[in-house]
Motif scaffolding. Structure first.
Motif, PDB file in Angstrom:
ATOM      1  N   TYR A  34       0.782  -1.220   0.000  1.00 32.26           N
ATOM      2  CA  TYR A  34       0.000   0.000   0.000  1.00 32.26           C
ATOM      3  C   TYR A  34       0.821   1.281   0.000  1.00 32.26           C
ATOM      4  CZ  TYR A  34      -4.150  -2.804   1.124  1.00 32.26           C
ATOM      5  OH  TYR A  34      -5.185  -3.704   1.102  1.00 32.26           O
ATOM      6  N   HIS A  35       2.061   1.240  -0.360  1.00 24.69           N
ATOM      7  CA  HIS A  35       2.877   2.449  -0.304  1.00 24.69           C
ATOM      8  C   HIS A  35       3.632   2.644  -1.612  1.00 24.69           C
ATOM      9  CE1 HIS A  35       6.544   0.002   0.230  1.00 24.69           C
ATOM     10  NE2 HIS A  35       5.788  -0.756   0.992  1.00 24.69           N
ATOM     11  N   PRO A  36       4.012   3.875  -1.922  1.00 24.54           N
ATOM     12  CA  PRO A  36       4.780   4.130  -3.152  1.00 24.54           C
ATOM     13  C   PRO A  36       6.050   3.281  -3.204  1.00 24.54           C
ATOM     14  CG  PRO A  36       4.017   6.197  -2.217  1.00 24.54           C
ATOM     15  CD  PRO A  36       3.688   5.132  -1.202  1.00 24.54           C
ATOM     16  N   GLY A  37       6.350   2.798  -4.397  1.00 24.94           N
ATOM     17  CA  GLY A  37       7.555   1.989  -4.561  1.00 24.94           C
ATOM     18  C   GLY A  37       7.372   0.520  -4.267  1.00 24.94           C
ATOM     19  N   GLY A  38       6.264   0.172  -3.600  1.00 25.08           N
ATOM     20  CA  GLY A  38       5.956  -1.223  -3.333  1.00 25.08           C
ATOM     21  C   GLY A  38       7.065  -1.963  -2.610  1.00 25.08           C
ATOM     22  N   LEU A  39       7.180  -3.257  -2.901  1.00 23.09           N
ATOM     23  CA  LEU A  39       8.140  -4.097  -2.194  1.00 23.09           C
ATOM     24  C   LEU A  39       9.587  -3.788  -2.567  1.00 23.09           C
ATOM     25  CD1 LEU A  39       6.294  -7.547  -2.225  1.00 23.09           C
ATOM     26  CD2 LEU A  39       6.429  -5.842  -0.383  1.00 23.09           C
ATOM     27  N   ALA A  40       9.794  -3.104  -3.697  1.00 19.00           N
ATOM     28  CA  ALA A  40      11.163  -2.718  -4.048  1.00 19.00           C
ATOM     29  C   ALA A  40      11.724  -1.741  -3.012  1.00 19.00           C
ATOM     30  CB  ALA A  40      11.202  -2.086  -5.436  1.00 19.00           C
ATOM     31  N   LEU A  41      10.890  -0.789  -2.564  1.00 19.83           N
ATOM     32  CA  LEU A  41      11.355   0.143  -1.543  1.00 19.83           C
ATOM     33  C   LEU A  41      11.384  -0.511  -0.166  1.00 19.83           C
ATOM     34  CD1 LEU A  41      10.071   3.730  -2.363  1.00 19.83           C
ATOM     35  CD2 LEU A  41      12.266   2.654  -2.834  1.00 19.83           C
ATOM     36  N   THR A  42      10.500  -1.484   0.083  1.00 17.02           N
ATOM     37  CA  THR A  42      10.606  -2.257   1.323  1.00 17.02           C
ATOM     38  C   THR A  42      11.940  -2.989   1.360  1.00 17.02           C
ATOM     39  OG1 THR A  42       8.200  -2.583   1.423  1.00 17.02           O
ATOM     40  CG2 THR A  42       9.564  -4.097   2.690  1.00 17.02           C
ATOM     41  N   ASP A  43      12.322  -3.558   0.234  1.00 13.28           N
ATOM     42  CA  ASP A  43      13.606  -4.249   0.131  1.00 13.28           C
ATOM     43  C   ASP A  43      14.756  -3.288   0.382  1.00 13.28           C
ATOM     44  OD1 ASP A  43      15.941  -5.639  -1.679  1.00 13.28           O
ATOM     45  OD2 ASP A  43      14.474  -7.104  -0.977  1.00 13.28           O
ATOM     46  N   ARG A  44      14.651  -2.090  -0.182  1.00 12.83           N
ATOM     47  CA  ARG A  44      15.687  -1.082   0.020  1.00 12.83           C
ATOM     48  C   ARG A  44      15.794  -0.696   1.494  1.00 12.83           C
ATOM     49  NH1 ARG A  44      20.551   0.755  -0.764  1.00 12.83           N
ATOM     50  NH2 ARG A  44      20.740   3.021  -0.572  1.00 12.83           N
ATOM     51  N   LEU A  45      14.662  -0.557   2.154  1.00 14.27           N
ATOM     52  CA  LEU A  45      14.652  -0.212   3.569  1.00 14.27           C
ATOM     53  C   LEU A  45      15.300  -1.324   4.386  1.00 14.27           C
ATOM     54  CD1 LEU A  45      13.640   2.218   5.171  1.00 14.27           C
ATOM     55  CD2 LEU A  45      11.477   1.007   5.515  1.00 14.27           C
ATOM     56  N   GLY A  46      14.983  -2.575   4.066  1.00 18.66           N
ATOM     57  CA  GLY A  46      15.606  -3.696   4.773  1.00 18.66           C
ATOM     58  C   GLY A  46      17.103  -3.724   4.588  1.00 18.66           C
ATOM     59  N   THR A  47      17.569  -3.389   3.387  1.00 21.73           N
ATOM     60  CA  THR A  47      19.010  -3.341   3.120  1.00 21.73           C
ATOM     61  C   THR A  47      19.674  -2.231   3.926  1.00 21.73           C
ATOM     62  OG1 THR A  47      18.705  -4.232   0.884  1.00 21.73           O
ATOM     63  CG2 THR A  47      20.750  -3.040   1.323  1.00 21.73           C
ATOM     64  N   HIS A 205      12.628   9.499  -3.032  1.00 22.49           N
ATOM     65  CA  HIS A 205      12.066   8.562  -4.004  1.00 22.49           C
ATOM     66  C   HIS A 205      10.765   9.142  -4.559  1.00 22.49           C
ATOM     67  CE1 HIS A 205      14.818   5.138  -3.386  1.00 22.49           C
ATOM     68  NE2 HIS A 205      14.903   5.587  -2.139  1.00 22.49           N
ATOM     69  N   ASP A 206      10.835  10.380  -5.023  1.00 22.15           N
ATOM     70  CA  ASP A 206       9.644  11.060  -5.515  1.00 22.15           C
ATOM     71  C   ASP A 206       9.037  10.368  -6.734  1.00 22.15           C
ATOM     72  OD1 ASP A 206      10.150  12.867  -3.504  1.00 22.15           O
ATOM     73  OD2 ASP A 206      10.978  14.406  -4.816  1.00 22.15           O
ATOM     74  N   GLU A 207       9.863   9.743  -7.556  1.00 26.23           N
ATOM     75  CA  GLU A 207       9.334   9.077  -8.748  1.00 26.23           C
ATOM     76  C   GLU A 207       8.385   7.940  -8.379  1.00 26.23           C
ATOM     77  OE1 GLU A 207       8.077   7.852 -12.184  1.00 26.23           O
ATOM     78  OE2 GLU A 207       9.146   9.732 -11.880  1.00 26.23           O
ATOM     79  N   ALA A 208       8.643   7.273  -7.248  1.00 29.57           N
ATOM     80  CA  ALA A 208       7.739   6.210  -6.802  1.00 29.57           C
ATOM     81  C   ALA A 208       6.354   6.766  -6.515  1.00 29.57           C
ATOM     82  CB  ALA A 208       8.309   5.529  -5.555  1.00 29.57           C
ATOM     83  N   LEU A 209       6.290   7.965  -5.959  1.00 31.36           N
ATOM     84  CA  LEU A 209       5.003   8.595  -5.694  1.00 31.36           C
ATOM     85  C   LEU A 209       4.332   9.026  -6.990  1.00 31.36           C
ATOM     86  CD1 LEU A 209       2.911   9.641  -3.704  1.00 31.36           C
ATOM     87  CD2 LEU A 209       4.269  11.736  -3.482  1.00 31.36           C
ATOM     88  N   ARG A 210       5.112   9.559  -7.928  1.00 29.34           N
ATOM     89  CA  ARG A 210       4.536   9.931  -9.229  1.00 29.34           C
ATOM     90  C   ARG A 210       3.919   8.711  -9.911  1.00 29.34           C
ATOM     91  NH1 ARG A 210       8.872  13.747  -9.310  1.00 29.34           N
ATOM     92  NH2 ARG A 210      10.355  12.207 -10.115  1.00 29.34           N
ATOM     93  N   ALA A 211       4.614   7.579  -9.860  1.00 31.19           N
ATOM     94  CA  ALA A 211       4.106   6.363 -10.495  1.00 31.19           C
ATOM     95  C   ALA A 211       2.820   5.888  -9.819  1.00 31.19           C
ATOM     96  CB  ALA A 211       5.169   5.267 -10.433  1.00 31.19           C
ATOM     97  N   MET A 212       2.761   6.002  -8.495  1.00 33.96           N
ATOM     98  CA  MET A 212       1.563   5.561  -7.787  1.00 33.96           C
ATOM     99  C   MET A 212       0.370   6.446  -8.119  1.00 33.96           C
ATOM    100  SD  MET A 212       0.796   5.011  -3.712  1.00 33.96           S
ATOM    101  CE  MET A 212       1.038   3.233  -3.679  1.00 33.96           C
ATOM    102  N   THR A 213       0.558   7.760  -8.175  1.00 35.30           N
ATOM    103  CA  THR A 213      -0.571   8.643  -8.498  1.00 35.30           C
ATOM    104  C   THR A 213      -1.078   8.384  -9.910  1.00 35.30           C
ATOM    105  OG1 THR A 213       0.938  10.429  -9.157  1.00 35.30           O
ATOM    106  CG2 THR A 213       0.149  10.445  -6.885  1.00 35.30           C
ATOM    107  N   ARG A 214      -0.168   8.118 -10.841  1.00 34.94           N
ATOM    108  CA  ARG A 214      -0.605   7.796 -12.212  1.00 34.94           C
ATOM    109  C   ARG A 214      -1.413   6.495 -12.220  1.00 34.94           C
ATOM    110  NH1 ARG A 214       4.784   9.590 -13.607  1.00 34.94           N
ATOM    111  NH2 ARG A 214       5.493   7.420 -13.630  1.00 34.94           N
ATOM    112  N   ARG A 215      -0.954   5.510 -11.456  1.00 37.87           N
ATOM    113  CA  ARG A 215      -1.637   4.215 -11.417  1.00 37.87           C
ATOM    114  C   ARG A 215      -3.029   4.352 -10.814  1.00 37.87           C
ATOM    115  NH1 ARG A 215       2.287   1.896  -9.445  1.00 37.87           N
ATOM    116  NH2 ARG A 215       1.732   1.780  -7.239  1.00 37.87           N
ATOM    117  N   ILE A 216      -3.154   5.125  -9.750  1.00 39.41           N
ATOM    118  CA  ILE A 216      -4.451   5.317  -9.108  1.00 39.41           C
ATOM    119  C   ILE A 216      -5.412   6.048 -10.048  1.00 39.41           C
ATOM    120  CG2 ILE A 216      -5.643   6.568  -7.259  1.00 39.41           C
ATOM    121  CD1 ILE A 216      -3.274   5.879  -5.456  1.00 39.41           C
ATOM    122  N   GLN A 217      -4.920   7.065 -10.746  1.00 34.82           N
ATOM    123  CA  GLN A 217      -5.779   7.789 -11.687  1.00 34.82           C
ATOM    124  C   GLN A 217      -6.305   6.857 -12.775  1.00 34.82           C
ATOM    125  OE1 GLN A 217      -2.958  11.154 -12.490  1.00 34.82           O
ATOM    126  NE2 GLN A 217      -4.778  12.425 -12.162  1.00 34.82           N
TER     127      GLN A 217
END
Length: 274
Positions: A34-47, A205-217
């Motif tokens: 449920y967040h911008p960037g999905g599991l890729a950013l979760t993975d980054r946070l874990g790293t 990671h602003d691009e992750a938010l841009r991608a999410m807003t486009r997807r929701i629209q």
């Protein structure tokens, strides 16, 4: 429902958000993560947190468990997911069993501003796109510090905001989208520092938010078409309000008023020692 001003309204919005995130509507619009960037950013946070087999990790506001399950599978760590919604807890528990990580995960109902854990219970804590919905952010940061051992790390990923946002980005829908009480990145850093954390790293990671807003629209357009064709009924959803908010959010992201960031911090030996 639009909450009134004040702390009580913010707390009510937080409870409503937890319920909405457990709905099929939220899953359709936002996907499993449920967040911008999905599991890729979760993975980054874990790293960034240096996770691996063994450490005990808290996932605060864990939702339906996607991030907790991913961290357990990816890093082999033991993850406790906490969420306000009992429905989310049940969904997450079932999902962990299906994914074969029941032995590494547990999910419980609870409030991140008053964690039901003993002092120094965890090696790391994460909170994704939820910290800004907490009415008492200093209390939540203090709770993270309390349940982490000295040297333990916290990682946040969250929306950031600069200046005044459009009128449409107000009310309950904005709280659900983690917008209404988003802060600047320096504000988040200051809140963690006041709780006793030393900031280690920040990333935009602003691009992750841009991608999410486009997807929701795009998905909202599809929903509107299905409703118009009478193939879908959403009696409790104001599609016009949702569409206006998504459009305003996309414009705010393009203008730099809304962004997305990761930050990590380490807990010092003294709880409030900086």
């Amino acid at each position: 429902m639009t909450p009134a001003d004040g702390t009580t309204a913010a707390a009510e919005a937080k409870r409503c958000c937890a319920a909405v995130y457990g709905s099929d509507w939220a899953r359709y619009l936002l996907g499993d993560s449920y967040h911008p960037g999905g599991l890729a950013l979760t993975d980054r946070l874990g790293t960034l947190l240096g996770l691996g087999p063994g450490p005990r990790v808290l996932d605060a506001a864990a939702g339906t468990g996607a991030s907790a399950i991913h961290l357990a599978r990816r890093f082999g760590c033991r993850v406790t997911g906490l969420d306000l919604s009992p429905a989310n807890v049940a969904t997450a528990t079932e999902a962990a069993a299906r994914m074969g990580v029941a032995a590494l995960t547990e999910f419980i109902a609870g409030d991140a501003e008053s964690l039901p854990f003993a002092d120094q219970s965890f090696d790391a804590a994460i909170c994704e796109c939820a910290f800004c919905t907490f009415p008492d952010k200093p209390a939540a940061a203090g709770e993270f510090a309390r349940v982490l051992r000295p040297g333990g790390r916290v990682g946040l990923s969250d929306l950031t905001r600069e200046g005044t946002l459009p009128r449409e980005l107000d009310g309950l829908l904005a709280w659900i989208a983690c917008i209404a009480d988003a802060r600047t990145l320096p504000d988040y850093e200051a809140t963690l520092r006041q709780a006793g954390f030393r900031i280690e790293q920040t990333e935009r990671h602003d691009e992750a938010l841009r991608a999410m807003t486009r997807r929701i629209q795009t998905k909202l357009m599809g929903v509107e078409l299905l409703v118009g064709l009478r193939k879908l009924e959403l009696p409790n959803v104001d599609l016009g309000q949702a569409r206006a908010m998504a459009r305003s959010a996309a414009e705010a992201v393009r203008a730099g008023a809304l962004g997305y960031a990761l930050l990590t911090g380490m807990r010092g030996d003294l709880m409030h020692g900086g």
